[in-house]
Each structure stands twice: as C-alpha cells, then as structure tokens.
Design a protein around this motif. Sequence first.
Motif, PDB file in Angstrom:
ATOM      1  N   LYS A  72     -21.049  28.015 -39.399  1.00  0.00           N
ATOM      2  CA  LYS A  72     -21.404  26.932 -40.314  1.00  0.00           C
ATOM      3  C   LYS A  72     -20.109  26.252 -40.739  1.00  0.00           C
ATOM      4  O   LYS A  72     -19.147  26.904 -41.142  1.00  0.00           O
ATOM      5  CB  LYS A  72     -22.141  27.479 -41.536  1.00  0.00           C
ATOM      6  CG  LYS A  72     -23.555  27.870 -41.248  1.00  0.00           C
ATOM      7  CD  LYS A  72     -24.304  28.085 -42.542  1.00  0.00           C
ATOM      8  CE  LYS A  72     -25.770  28.214 -42.219  1.00  0.00           C
ATOM      9  NZ  LYS A  72     -26.604  27.906 -43.342  1.00  0.00           N
ATOM     10  N   LEU A  73     -20.122  24.933 -40.620  1.00  0.00           N
ATOM     11  CA  LEU A  73     -18.963  24.135 -41.003  1.00  0.00           C
ATOM     12  C   LEU A  73     -19.404  23.052 -41.969  1.00  0.00           C
ATOM     13  O   LEU A  73     -20.556  22.609 -41.928  1.00  0.00           O
ATOM     14  CB  LEU A  73     -18.346  23.461 -39.766  1.00  0.00           C
ATOM     15  CG  LEU A  73     -17.835  24.366 -38.656  1.00  0.00           C
ATOM     16  CD1 LEU A  73     -17.441  23.519 -37.450  1.00  0.00           C
ATOM     17  CD2 LEU A  73     -16.652  25.168 -39.135  1.00  0.00           C
ATOM     18  N   PRO A  74     -18.476  22.595 -42.771  1.00  0.00           N
ATOM     19  CA  PRO A  74     -18.807  21.433 -43.597  1.00  0.00           C
ATOM     20  C   PRO A  74     -19.163  20.251 -42.681  1.00  0.00           C
ATOM     21  O   PRO A  74     -18.624  20.119 -41.580  1.00  0.00           O
ATOM     22  CB  PRO A  74     -17.512  21.152 -44.367  1.00  0.00           C
ATOM     23  CG  PRO A  74     -16.753  22.437 -44.322  1.00  0.00           C
ATOM     24  CD  PRO A  74     -17.138  23.103 -43.053  1.00  0.00           C
ATOM     25  N   GLU A  75     -20.078  19.428 -43.117  1.00  0.00           N
ATOM     26  CA  GLU A  75     -20.545  18.316 -42.287  1.00  0.00           C
ATOM     27  C   GLU A  75     -19.409  17.404 -41.850  1.00  0.00           C
ATOM     28  O   GLU A  75     -19.370  16.947 -40.707  1.00  0.00           O
ATOM     29  CB  GLU A  75     -21.600  17.521 -43.071  1.00  0.00           C
ATOM     30  CG  GLU A  75     -22.335  16.523 -42.220  1.00  0.00           C
ATOM     31  CD  GLU A  75     -23.477  15.870 -42.971  1.00  0.00           C
ATOM     32  OE1 GLU A  75     -23.734  14.706 -42.673  1.00  0.00           O
ATOM     33  OE2 GLU A  75     -24.082  16.508 -43.840  1.00  0.00           O
ATOM     34  N   SER A  76     -18.451  17.171 -42.726  1.00  0.00           N
ATOM     35  CA  SER A  76     -17.342  16.278 -42.372  1.00  0.00           C
ATOM     36  C   SER A  76     -16.490  16.877 -41.248  1.00  0.00           C
ATOM     37  O   SER A  76     -16.072  16.164 -40.334  1.00  0.00           O
ATOM     38  CB  SER A  76     -16.471  15.997 -43.596  1.00  0.00           C
ATOM     39  OG  SER A  76     -15.903  17.216 -44.088  1.00  0.00           O
ATOM     40  N   LEU A  77     -16.253  18.178 -41.302  1.00  0.00           N
ATOM     41  CA  LEU A  77     -15.465  18.820 -40.255  1.00  0.00           C
ATOM     42  C   LEU A  77     -16.215  18.819 -38.926  1.00  0.00           C
ATOM     43  O   LEU A  77     -15.643  18.556 -37.876  1.00  0.00           O
ATOM     44  CB  LEU A  77     -15.105  20.250 -40.652  1.00  0.00           C
ATOM     45  CG  LEU A  77     -14.285  21.054 -39.640  1.00  0.00           C
ATOM     46  CD1 LEU A  77     -12.983  20.336 -39.294  1.00  0.00           C
ATOM     47  CD2 LEU A  77     -14.001  22.443 -40.176  1.00  0.00           C
ATOM     48  N   ALA A  78     -17.523  19.068 -38.965  1.00  0.00           N
ATOM     49  CA  ALA A  78     -18.337  19.027 -37.748  1.00  0.00           C
ATOM     50  C   ALA A  78     -18.282  17.632 -37.136  1.00  0.00           C
ATOM     51  O   ALA A  78     -18.182  17.486 -35.904  1.00  0.00           O
ATOM     52  CB  ALA A  78     -19.763  19.428 -38.058  1.00  0.00           C
ATOM     53  N   GLY A  79     -18.332  16.607 -37.963  1.00  0.00           N
ATOM     54  CA  GLY A  79     -18.225  15.225 -37.463  1.00  0.00           C
ATOM     55  C   GLY A  79     -16.900  14.960 -36.807  1.00  0.00           C
ATOM     56  O   GLY A  79     -16.820  14.293 -35.768  1.00  0.00           O
ATOM     57  N   GLN A  80     -15.822  15.480 -37.387  1.00  0.00           N
ATOM     58  CA  GLN A  80     -14.485  15.291 -36.795  1.00  0.00           C
ATOM     59  C   GLN A  80     -14.381  16.007 -35.451  1.00  0.00           C
ATOM     60  O   GLN A  80     -13.803  15.472 -34.498  1.00  0.00           O
ATOM     61  CB  GLN A  80     -13.419  15.832 -37.744  1.00  0.00           C
ATOM     62  CG  GLN A  80     -13.250  15.038 -39.022  1.00  0.00           C
ATOM     63  CD  GLN A  80     -12.304  15.716 -40.004  1.00  0.00           C
ATOM     64  OE1 GLN A  80     -11.622  16.669 -39.673  1.00  0.00           O
ATOM     65  NE2 GLN A  80     -12.277  15.215 -41.228  1.00  0.00           N
ATOM     66  N   ILE A  81     -14.956  17.199 -35.368  1.00  0.00           N
ATOM     67  CA  ILE A  81     -14.921  17.945 -34.106  1.00  0.00           C
ATOM     68  C   ILE A  81     -15.713  17.216 -33.024  1.00  0.00           C
ATOM     69  O   ILE A  81     -15.262  17.089 -31.895  1.00  0.00           O
ATOM     70  CB  ILE A  81     -15.446  19.372 -34.312  1.00  0.00           C
ATOM     71  CG1 ILE A  81     -14.482  20.163 -35.200  1.00  0.00           C
ATOM     72  CG2 ILE A  81     -15.675  20.079 -32.982  1.00  0.00           C
ATOM     73  CD1 ILE A  81     -14.993  21.496 -35.662  1.00  0.00           C
TER      74      ILE A  81
END
Length: 85
Positions: A72-81
């Motif tokens: 589970k990642l913060p949504e912003s980090l998932a978007g960056q990835i």
Amino acid sequence: MVRGDRVDSVEYARRVNAAADLAGAGVPVAAAARTLASRYGVSVRQARRYLEQAMAAGHLEVPESSVVFTVKLPESLAGQIRARA
C-alpha cells in the motif's frame, strides 16, 4: 500419448538443460529422448524437441521465478511511480 499443460519458462529451461547434459555426455539422440520422456512424463516426440533446442542453443539460462509483491502506497506516490513506468 501423454498430454499435459504447458510448462513455465523455468521448467522449460531445466528440461532443455537436461537434454543438453545428455547430448554433451555423448548419449545417442534416441536414448536421450527416451530418458527425457520418462523423466518428465512427456512424449518421445516432445523430448526430441527439447534435444533439438539444446543442440541448437546449448544450455539456457534458467530465469528467476517471479513473485507477486503488493504494497500500500500513498496515492500521490503511486501516481509518480506510474508516471515513470
């Protein structure tokens, strides 16, 4: 006739490498095919295909098995990835 599912890339490489070992040891093709067929529960025809591949390419590199890894990642980090992928 023996019938089964396809093998994954790891098992395929192992079978071709076993065929290459037999061919490299000087085992005649017919005997090597029978050995592979009984060892892996495949037809002699399929075992000959493994031998043909081994004679053409030699030993294959056995790929590393893959695993599923979920975090589970913060949504912003998932978007960056996703943006970098």
